[in-house]
Design a protein around this motif. Structure first.
Motif, PDB file in Angstrom:
ATOM      1  N   VAL A 349      17.194  -5.991   6.512  1.00  0.00           N
ATOM      2  CA  VAL A 349      17.282  -5.127   5.337  1.00  0.00           C
ATOM      3  C   VAL A 349      17.980  -3.859   5.790  1.00  0.00           C
ATOM      4  O   VAL A 349      17.502  -3.173   6.709  1.00  0.00           O
ATOM      5  N   THR A 350      19.112  -3.551   5.195  1.00  0.00           N
ATOM      6  CA  THR A 350      19.922  -2.428   5.664  1.00  0.00           C
ATOM      7  C   THR A 350      20.376  -1.559   4.503  1.00  0.00           C
ATOM      8  O   THR A 350      20.414  -1.992   3.353  1.00  0.00           O
ATOM      9  N   ASN A 351      20.724  -0.326   4.829  1.00  0.00           N
ATOM     10  CA  ASN A 351      21.440   0.520   3.875  1.00  0.00           C
ATOM     11  C   ASN A 351      22.751   0.957   4.542  1.00  0.00           C
ATOM     12  O   ASN A 351      23.228   0.279   5.449  1.00  0.00           O
ATOM     13  N   ARG A 352      23.327   2.025   4.146  1.00  0.00           N
ATOM     14  CA  ARG A 352      24.673   2.375   4.594  1.00  0.00           C
ATOM     15  C   ARG A 352      24.709   2.697   6.095  1.00  0.00           C
ATOM     16  O   ARG A 352      23.869   3.424   6.610  1.00  0.00           O
ATOM     17  N   ASP A 362      26.842  -4.809  18.032  1.00  0.00           N
ATOM     18  CA  ASP A 362      27.193  -6.117  18.584  1.00  0.00           C
ATOM     19  C   ASP A 362      25.972  -7.023  18.681  1.00  0.00           C
ATOM     20  O   ASP A 362      26.086  -8.244  18.555  1.00  0.00           O
ATOM     21  N   PHE A 363      24.805  -6.441  18.924  1.00  0.00           N
ATOM     22  CA  PHE A 363      23.594  -7.256  19.041  1.00  0.00           C
ATOM     23  C   PHE A 363      23.291  -8.001  17.744  1.00  0.00           C
ATOM     24  O   PHE A 363      22.723  -9.097  17.765  1.00  0.00           O
ATOM     25  N   LEU A 364      23.669  -7.432  16.614  1.00  0.00           N
ATOM     26  CA  LEU A 364      23.423  -8.102  15.336  1.00  0.00           C
ATOM     27  C   LEU A 364      24.322  -9.318  15.167  1.00  0.00           C
ATOM     28  O   LEU A 364      23.974 -10.257  14.454  1.00  0.00           O
ATOM     29  N   SER A 379      29.601  -2.159   1.513  1.00  0.00           N
ATOM     30  CA  SER A 379      29.446  -2.851   2.785  1.00  0.00           C
ATOM     31  C   SER A 379      30.571  -3.831   3.067  1.00  0.00           C
ATOM     32  O   SER A 379      30.993  -3.998   4.210  1.00  0.00           O
ATOM     33  N   ASN A 380      31.076  -4.484   2.017  1.00  0.00           N
ATOM     34  CA  ASN A 380      32.137  -5.467   2.217  1.00  0.00           C
ATOM     35  C   ASN A 380      33.510  -4.811   2.366  1.00  0.00           C
ATOM     36  O   ASN A 380      34.482  -5.462   2.731  1.00  0.00           O
ATOM     37  N   VAL A 381      33.574  -3.520   2.076  1.00  0.00           N
ATOM     38  CA  VAL A 381      34.848  -2.797   2.171  1.00  0.00           C
ATOM     39  C   VAL A 381      34.943  -2.056   3.499  1.00  0.00           C
ATOM     40  O   VAL A 381      35.959  -2.128   4.195  1.00  0.00           O
ATOM     41  N   SER A 382      33.868  -1.377   3.835  1.00  0.00           N
ATOM     42  CA  SER A 382      33.945  -0.528   5.023  1.00  0.00           C
ATOM     43  C   SER A 382      32.634  -0.477   5.795  1.00  0.00           C
ATOM     44  O   SER A 382      32.434   0.428   6.593  1.00  0.00           O
ATOM     45  N   GLY A 383      31.749  -1.436   5.561  1.00  0.00           N
ATOM     46  CA  GLY A 383      30.433  -1.358   6.175  1.00  0.00           C
ATOM     47  C   GLY A 383      30.091  -2.553   7.045  1.00  0.00           C
ATOM     48  O   GLY A 383      30.943  -3.250   7.589  1.00  0.00           O
ATOM     49  N   PHE A 384      28.807  -2.784   7.136  1.00  0.00           N
ATOM     50  CA  PHE A 384      28.254  -3.819   8.006  1.00  0.00           C
ATOM     51  C   PHE A 384      28.796  -5.208   7.657  1.00  0.00           C
ATOM     52  O   PHE A 384      29.147  -5.998   8.528  1.00  0.00           O
ATOM     53  N   CYS A 385      28.858  -5.519   6.374  1.00  0.00           N
ATOM     54  CA  CYS A 385      29.309  -6.839   5.948  1.00  0.00           C
ATOM     55  C   CYS A 385      30.736  -7.112   6.420  1.00  0.00           C
ATOM     56  O   CYS A 385      31.047  -8.201   6.912  1.00  0.00           O
ATOM     57  N   GLN A 386      31.582  -6.129   6.270  1.00  0.00           N
ATOM     58  CA  GLN A 386      32.973  -6.303   6.705  1.00  0.00           C
ATOM     59  C   GLN A 386      33.036  -6.548   8.210  1.00  0.00           C
ATOM     60  O   GLN A 386      33.755  -7.428   8.685  1.00  0.00           O
ATOM     61  N   LYS A 387      32.257  -5.797   8.964  1.00  0.00           N
ATOM     62  CA  LYS A 387      32.256  -5.947  10.419  1.00  0.00           C
ATOM     63  C   LYS A 387      31.688  -7.307  10.815  1.00  0.00           C
ATOM     64  O   LYS A 387      32.226  -7.986  11.702  1.00  0.00           O
ATOM     65  N   TYR A 388      30.642  -7.728  10.146  1.00  0.00           N
ATOM     66  CA  TYR A 388      29.981  -8.995  10.480  1.00  0.00           C
ATOM     67  C   TYR A 388      30.914 -10.182  10.240  1.00  0.00           C
ATOM     68  O   TYR A 388      30.953 -11.127  11.024  1.00  0.00           O
TER      69      TYR A 388
END
Length: 1494
Positions: A349-352, A362-364, A379-388
């Motif tokens: 469960v995450t926020n910004r 990297d651990f995630l 998130s899909n533009v510049s956050g966790f989702c994009q990185k993942y």
């Protein structure tokens, strides 16, 4: 009720009920809020009215009862009950701490109904005194009145604190007295704050309440209001506690006393007035005017001194003890292990995320993440989702995607790709989504998405992942908002506590708000702190967790390439191929040394005890950590066949190798051993079950061309497919071939090798049928295998007791029947000595043994076992343990609950995809023997089966429910099929047949009745009951159950067929009974009525079969003919009619004999249509057999009495049908042969339809085929000018058939005569029969001697007929895949002229007639058969060309003539000149053996 919600109140329920018991009646008569005495602990339970209760608790209690399967009607209970509820339903009010003095309110939260400590007076001047104001009424006033009220309370309290030189905080939205109905002193309720600036601006009254100098001091000492959000999970509006801190620094207030004129709104004047000037001070917990001003002024210097000393006093705060956050983080994530378990699932469960945090996650990327609840819309533009997504495949969803509809949980998981690709759930909109899922503020979110979140969390925790199989991680990387807190509350409730929840927060401010909510809502703050890592930089978290992660997640995976190199397999790409378990070159190389040392013996023992072989077994053996895995002879055979495939030059794109093995003989081990040892030269993968062939094909092609430069030069892919049906295998092969065709890969390039591993009770027979393609694995060992097994057994017995390697012991005996029976019987007898047969553990063994005996590959989830053994009460305290300790504890509790025999015979399994644990018997032979010995005359199998069926604990248990219900259903319904690898076909499930044969039919019936009720009155169980009653000739009951099934499934062809079969067999029984008496019109009525009912049912079944879009069944047509012929036999052998001629007149004309007029009054219409019904059914079957290749197998679970040889059946029944109406033996000698008599004689001879006519060409060895056909032709000539289209078609077919046998018969008509006769078909092709259109394509195919003009005319005619045929074909195919109904080629174009140009397909196949059927098919499919000289002499090759994958015929001038290709893969992708053989089908001409012209 959810365990999380009741956790805080359940311990006080009994005490509260006792305390209220004596006053309940009085309270019911005159309801008033009851306030319970405060307990000495931190929990306070109070009885209040429902509206005073936290509204969400009562509501969610009812909701959770619904979730748990309790009765919930939604009706309002009676008033007395409602009032009773308001008295006894407790609300837990926890003590809580106030916001830390001087801290910002944005990082803190209160929970509604929690209770602050009582108001306080002056303490040490630095510790603030507290005053509470409910402000409930004032908060609803208009701006002027509210500000006056607020300013009055703040200024009075503030100056009171300043005059006493003490810090203080005044709280608005907190109950300040016990006079408030239903509330306690200090209880947090909150107030609505529509505009925060109203409260801030209210302090402007300060300047109007005192002198300017005093006002400046007061302004400096009274801090701006803080707005602390009040969390109420059920509220639809946002509430706050408004707090104002007072800090009278001595540098400001020295020597000063502050007098103020408090503002007060005057209702009469409608404006703010000011009271007289007053000096206030703190007296105890109150703020009061000063009475003795003289004394008060005298104490001012002393108070200044004390304040100054207090300010200068060093902070008394004890520094926090050093915490080893690295170790704490490691323990929380791994559960006490040295590294993260690959089988552990995580939910995030995450926020910004900030930019710096994104660089340290990297651990995630390496965690096994089921889903992410993401509250960052970007998130899909510049956050966790994009990185993942740069590293992994993820499916992006919203909360409403988890609102499950009619799907089963298995279907839902498949649709969402859970356990295969991470599900990314955007919980508060997504800014880049075009549909418009925009983020919303907290209140809008609560109104629109709160319910969706609740259902989503409930679905995951209740039906997808069992407790203990996942860890929930909250990553607080930005300020915490209400929706994220609500997410915590939902998970806490559904997970039943905090033990699997971890919080990671670098910011202490973010954590404080989190902690205040979590600690204030559900558990104490120390519990929250215990499972949280706070203040650790994200870069440190990243480094710490990377160090302890499984090496597998960090190891590079490599695949072989065409140029003998290697390429890196990216995890993201691997996850996209979710239908394949890819075996890479360096598989398992990452295994840790400490893991090997600790687990290698367990891994080996698990395999030899009966567990499925794993890649780790092969790796350990390859690296010499354990002894080698025996290579059976079959391994070498498969390896040789595989090697031959790779060496062959001219071959299809897809090859299939089959391993057929006895159950439990090690076939799967052989197959996986082949893959393991091929992984460095081929790209190997195991096809996962439950995926469509289309999906598997797509992923297999992706794997083949991954990181290759040239799509035509790739390493072949070896696909292992286990225990699939032939249909899936054919479909997969077809899809792979079609995809290679679309990619224009050159013919002869091997792309895929499908290694099919299937269980079979006769693998030797399967191997003999196709020795170049099939390999057998049996229980019987060769001499070399015996030597290897004996040596291995000696070695293993030095390490393990024989009972711990039982499966290997059985295999080493070669499964010699007598030895095995004795060994297993002895093993089980010793095992069960002294066992208590009454315990629940013994019952568990019983249940598992029964399932494993009768249902292939069945198991029982460990969660089901724990529920049955009622272990939950022992596991409740496990949440206090670390994960690893808890897992060991839970397994130990489970195993200790088992008896020693149970531990020996039950083997633990773990689903490779979901990691859900289950158990089964170590071997089916052991299961069968245990079942027999445990029952031992004390209980019959029907009793045990009934007990299992009625066990509510197992049936209602939510985890693994679908698998359990599937196995239970199969136990009572699934029939054995040889085509599915079973030993024999069965009419009922093996259990039902066993009970029927060894106990009684009544008990078998009782079992099916209970199954019918248990499975919600499933009509298919009703159908089985009808069949079982029918088999016992209990026809009344059979009729009743068939009616029940048909009412529920009125358009199910097999259910309708079963109903017809009941009447059919009932009719046959009545006919047998009539043999003992004279058959009169009166006593035949009952039998005839029964037969007519059966005919009606079969006609309904025919209709349903034709209308079914995705299937086709002949059953209704076959049965209608058979019942009809049975009726004809009854009529012609009875005494009702004077002779055969009268019977024929009755059936074929309007004539009704007087003897039957009255008795059969209601039956005349049906009986006079009998001949037509039979004729139409025969015609339909004939046409279908002419369209499609005969498939004699049936895999339909509900079909019965399948016709194994439909063409032979059609001939036999056509002869039988014709015999009843044909008159004298020689029709031509009859004085006046009627047209009906002639047609019926033709039927009797086999000339009534196209299929039977050509059956005379083949398969009629005991008849003079030429003479029979000549007789048929002569009979058709008797019809002269009265021939209808069917007669004309059959006459032409008879001539063609005769020409296939001889060209010298005088009865033969010439091709020209037949062409002239077929001219009538040209007039109206739309209405012409399909067979007539087919004949046009054959008869009018141009010949060499035709002029160009004649050829064009014939081509026009043929093309016109083909267009109509194509439409008819697609109508008949419906939505059935072409692989299921393959088109039948009836003729080939021969090298002769006239009728000699028509070559029947039987003549083509004679060249390979001596070979096995499957071998013959493969030779023809691969094109080898076409190269034989006999074929070249018989058939004519025609010329054409290919373009864009299509075949065109040369010779047509006006337009192109497209010809369908029989083998699409053989068609070149480039534009080539080709030749091919031409076949004639009901769909049109078809090209065979397409060959490029050099």
């Amino acid at each position: 009720m959810k365990s999380g919600q009741v956790f805080l109140i359940i311990s006080n329920r009994d005490q509260l009920m006792r305390s209220l018991k004596g006053t309940q009646k009085a309270q019911l008569k005159q309801p008033s809020p009851a306030v319970a005495n405060e307990t000495s602990g931190s929990l306070k339970a109070h009885s209040v009215k429902p509206q005073q209760l936290c509204p969400g608790i009562a509501k969610e209690t009812l909701d959770s009862q619904k979730d748990a399967g309790e009765s919930f009607t939604g009706k309002t209970p009676p008033d007395e009950e409602t009032e009773g509820l308001s008295i006894i339903l407790p609300v837990t009010k926890k003590d809580c701490k106030p916001r830390p003095f001087g801290k910002e309110g944005i990082n803190f939260t209160y929970v509604k109904h929690n209770v602050l400590q009582p108001e306080t007076g002056v303490l040490d001047l630095i510790s603030p005194c507290h005053e509470y104001k409910s402000f409930a009424t004032a908060a609803t006033l208009d701006r002027t009145r509210l500000q006056a009220k607020f300013a009055k309370e703040v200024i009075r309290f503030g100056t009171g604190c300043m005059n006493m030189r003490s810090n203080g905080t005044i709280h608005f939205g907190v109950m300040d007295s016990r006079g408030d109905m239903g509330y306690v002193h200090g209880e947090i309720i909150g107030i609505p704050v529509p505009e925060k600036d109203m409260y801030v601006d209210a302090l402007d009254h300060i300047e109007r309440c005192c002198s300017s100098s005093d006002a400046e001091h007061i302004r400096r000492c009274i801090r701006p209001p803080q707005f602390i959000e009040v969390t109420d999970l059920s509220a639809e509006d946002r509430r706050y506690v408004v707090e104002v801190d007072i800090v009278p620094l001595v540098s400001i207030v020295r020597h000063k006393v502050y007098a103020v004129r408090l503002p007060n709104f005057n209702e009469k004047s409608n404006k703010v007035a000011h009271e007289k000037e007053t000096i206030y001070w703190r007296v105890g917990a109150s703020t009061k005017p000063v009475d003795d001003l003289s004394e008060f002024y005298q104490q001012v210097p002393e108070r200044d001194i004390l304040r100054e000393a207090a300010e200068n006093r060093p902070s008394a705060t004890v520094p926090e003890a050093y915490q080893d956050l690295g170790r704490k983080l490691t323990m929380l994530i791994t559960g006490g292990r040295k590294y993260i378990d690959k089988g552990q699932w995580f939910i995030l469960v995450t926020n910004r995320f900030g930019s710096e945090d994104l660089n340290n996650i990297d651990f995630l990327m390496n965690l096994n993440i089921l889903c992410v609840f993401d509250f960052d819309p970007d998130s899909n533009v510049s956050g966790f989702c994009q990185k993942y997504q740069k590293h992994h495949a993820a499916n992006l969803h919203f909360l409403h995607n988890y609102m499950q509809s009619e799907m089963t949980i298995g279907e839902f998981q498949k649709q969402m790709h859970l356990f295969e690709q991470t599900s990314w759930i955007f919980c508060n909109g997504r800014t880049d989504f075009r549909k418009g899922e925009l983020p919303s503020d907290d209140m809008t979110w609560f109104k629109t998405k709160k319910t969706q979140l609740k259902e989503c969390v409930s679905l995951i925790c209740k039906q997808i992942l069992p407790k203990g199989t996942f860890t929930l991680v909250f990553l607080l990387t930005s300020p915490v908002e209400g929706p994220l807190l609500h997410t915590y509350s939902e998970f806490f409730a559904d997970m039943g506590g905090h033990e699997d929840i971890v919080c990671i927060s670098e910011s202490e401010e973010n954590f404080e708000k989190w902690q205040s909510f979590a600690g204030g809502s559900f558990c104490d703050e120390s519990t929250v702190a215990h499972s949280s890592v706070v203040g650790m930089k994200m870069s440190h978290v990243n480094a710490t967790l990377l160090r302890i992660q499984s090496v597998a997640s960090r190891t590079f995976k490599h695949l072989p390439t065409y140029v003998r190199g290697e390429c890196l397999l990216e995890t993201r790409e691997e996850e996209k191929m979710s239908s394949l378990e890819i075996l890479y070159m360096d598989h398992s190389d990452e295994t840790r040394e400490d893991f090997i040392t600790a687990e290698k013996e367990n891994i080996e023992q698990h395999f030899y005890l009966g567990g499925q072989v794993s890649w780790l077994n092969f790796w350990l053996a390859e690296k010499k950590h354990v002894g080698e895995v025996i290579r059976r002879d079959a391994y070498h055979e498969v390896s040789d066949l595989l090697s031959d495939c790779l060496k062959a030059k001219d071959q299809p794109h897809t090859q299939v190798l089959n391993i057929f093995h006895h159950p439990g003989s090690g076939g799967s081990t052989v197959a996986r051993q082949v893959l393991w040892n091929s992984r460095k030269k081929l790209r190997c993968a195991v096809v996962k079950p439950s995926y469509s062939a289309v999906t598997v094909s797509e992923h297999a092609h992706h794997l083949r061309k991954y990181e290759e430069n040239d799509i035509t030069k790739c390493v072949p892919v070896l696909l292992l497919v286990e225990d699939c049906d032939d249909e899936f295998l054919d479909e997969l092969k077809f899809e792979l071939e079609m995809a290679t065709k679309r990619q224009r890969i050159v013919h002869g390039t091997l792309c895929f090798i499908i290694l099919s591993c299937q269980r079979s009770y006769n693998p030797e027979k399967m191997c003999k049928e196709s020795p170049l393609q099939n390999v057998q694995v049996t229980h019987k060992l060769s001499d070399e295998e015996k030597r290897q097994f004996a040596s291995k057994r000696t070695m293993l017995e030095q390490q393990y007791k024989p009972e711990f390697i039982l499966t290997f012991v059985l295999m080493s005996e070669g499964f010699d029947h007598q030895k095995i029976v004795e060994y297993v019987e002895h093993f089980v007898r010793n095992l069960l000595v002294g066992i208590d047969r009454t315990t629940v553990v013994t019952r568990l063994i019983h249940y598992v043994a029964m399932l494993n005996t009768y249902v292939q590959n069945s198991f029982l989830s460990q969660s089901h076992c724990e529920a049955l053994l009622a272990l939950s009460i022992y596991l409740e305290g496990s949440h206090l343990m670390q994960d690893e300790v808890r897992e060991q504890f839970c397994r130990r509790v489970f195993e200790e609950a088992l008896t020693e025999p149970a531990r020996l015979v039950l083997i633990h399994l773990r689903d490779e995809r979901t990691h859900i644990k289950s158990i089964r018997m170590i071997h089916p032979l052991v299961a069968k023997e245990i079942l027999q010995q445990l029952l031992c005359h004390q209980k019959q199998e029907s009793e045990l089966a009934l007990e299992l069926l009625c066990n509510d604990v197992l049936f209602e248990h939510r985890f693994g429910r679908e698998d359990y219900k599937k196995f239970l259903r199969a136990l009572f319904m699934k029939r054995d099929r040889v085509s599915k690898g079973d030993e024999a076909d069965s009419l009922f499930s093996p259990l039902i047949e066993h009970v029927r044969d060894t106990e009684s039919v009544e008990k078998a019936i009782d079992l099916l009745k209970e199954a019918y009720k248990r499975f919600d009155k499933d009509p298919l169980f009703a159908q089985h009951l009808a069949r079982l009653y029918c088999s016992e000739e209990k026809f009344e009951e059979a009729e009743r159950w068939a009616e029940i099934a048909a009412k529920r499934l009125p358009n199910h062809p097999f259910v309708l067929h079963t109903k017809g079969q009941v009447y059919r067999k009932w009719f046959q029984a009545k006919v047998v009974a009539l043999k003992k008496q004279r058959k009169t019109a009166e006593n035949l009525v009952d039998a005839i009525q029964t037969a007519v009912k059966g005919m009606d049912c079969f006609q309904d079944s025919q209709r349903a079969a034709i209308e079914a879009a995705e299937s086709m069944s002949y059953s209704g047509f076959f049965a209608a003919v058979e019942v009809g012929c049975g009726l004809l036999k009854l009529f012609f052998t009875s005494c009702v009619f004077s002779d055969k001629e009268e019977c024929e007149r009755y059936l074929l004309t309007n004539y009704i004999p007087e003897d039957v007029r009255k008795p059969w009054e209601s039956l005349h219409t049906k009986l006079k249509g009998l001949q037509s019904v039979i004729h139409k059914a025969l015609e339909w079957v004939s046409e279908d057999l002419s369209f499609f290749q005969t498939d004699t197998s049936t895999d339909e679970e509900d079909s019965e009495d399948p016709v194994k040889h439909p063409k032979k059946w059609l001939m036999d029944n056509s002869v039988k049908y014709g015999k009843y109406f044909c008159g004298p033996e020689d029709v031509t000698k009859s004085n006046m042969p009627t047209l009906v008599m002639v047609r019926m004689k033709i039927h009797q001879l086999g000339g009534g339809n196209m299929t039977t006519i050509f059956s005379l060409v083949t398969g009629q060895k005991n008849r003079d085929q030429v003479k029979t056909l000549e007789n048929i032709i002569s009979l058709y000539k008797l019809l002269k000018g009265t021939m209808d289209q069917i007669d004309t078609v059959n006459y032409i077919m008879a001539n063609i058939a005769l020409s296939c046998l001889t060209t010298h018969s005088k009865a033969l008509a010439s091709l020209k005569d037949l062409q002239d006769l077929s001219q009538r078909f040209l007039n109206n092709k739309q209405k012409s029969q399909t067979k007539a259109l087919f004949l046009l394509t054959v008869l009018f195919w141009p010949e060499e001697h035709d002029s160009e003009e004649v050829k064009e005319e014939k081509y026009d005619l043929v093309l016109s007929a083909v267009r109509h045929l194509s439409r008819r074909y697609h109508d008949k195919m419906k939505d059935i895949p072409t692989r299921k109904r393959k088109i039948c080629t009836l003729f080939f174009l021969g090298s002769g002229s006239g009728l000699d140009k028509i070559v029947h397909k039987s003549r083509v196949g004679t060249a390979t007639a001596s070979q096995p059927v499957s071998e013959k098919k493969m030779r023809w499919y691969h094109g080898e058969g076409w190269k034989m000289p006999e074929i070249a002499r018989q058939l004519k090759r025609v010329s054409g060309w290919t373009e864009n994958g299509k075949v065109y015929l040369e010779g047509r001038q006006r337009s192109e003539f497209t010809v369908l290709a029989h083998n699409i893969a053989s068609v070149p992708y480039s534009n080539e000149n080709v030749t091919f053989y031409l076949g004639f089908t009901m769909r049109g001409p078809m090209a065979y053996n397409v060959t490029v012209t050099k």
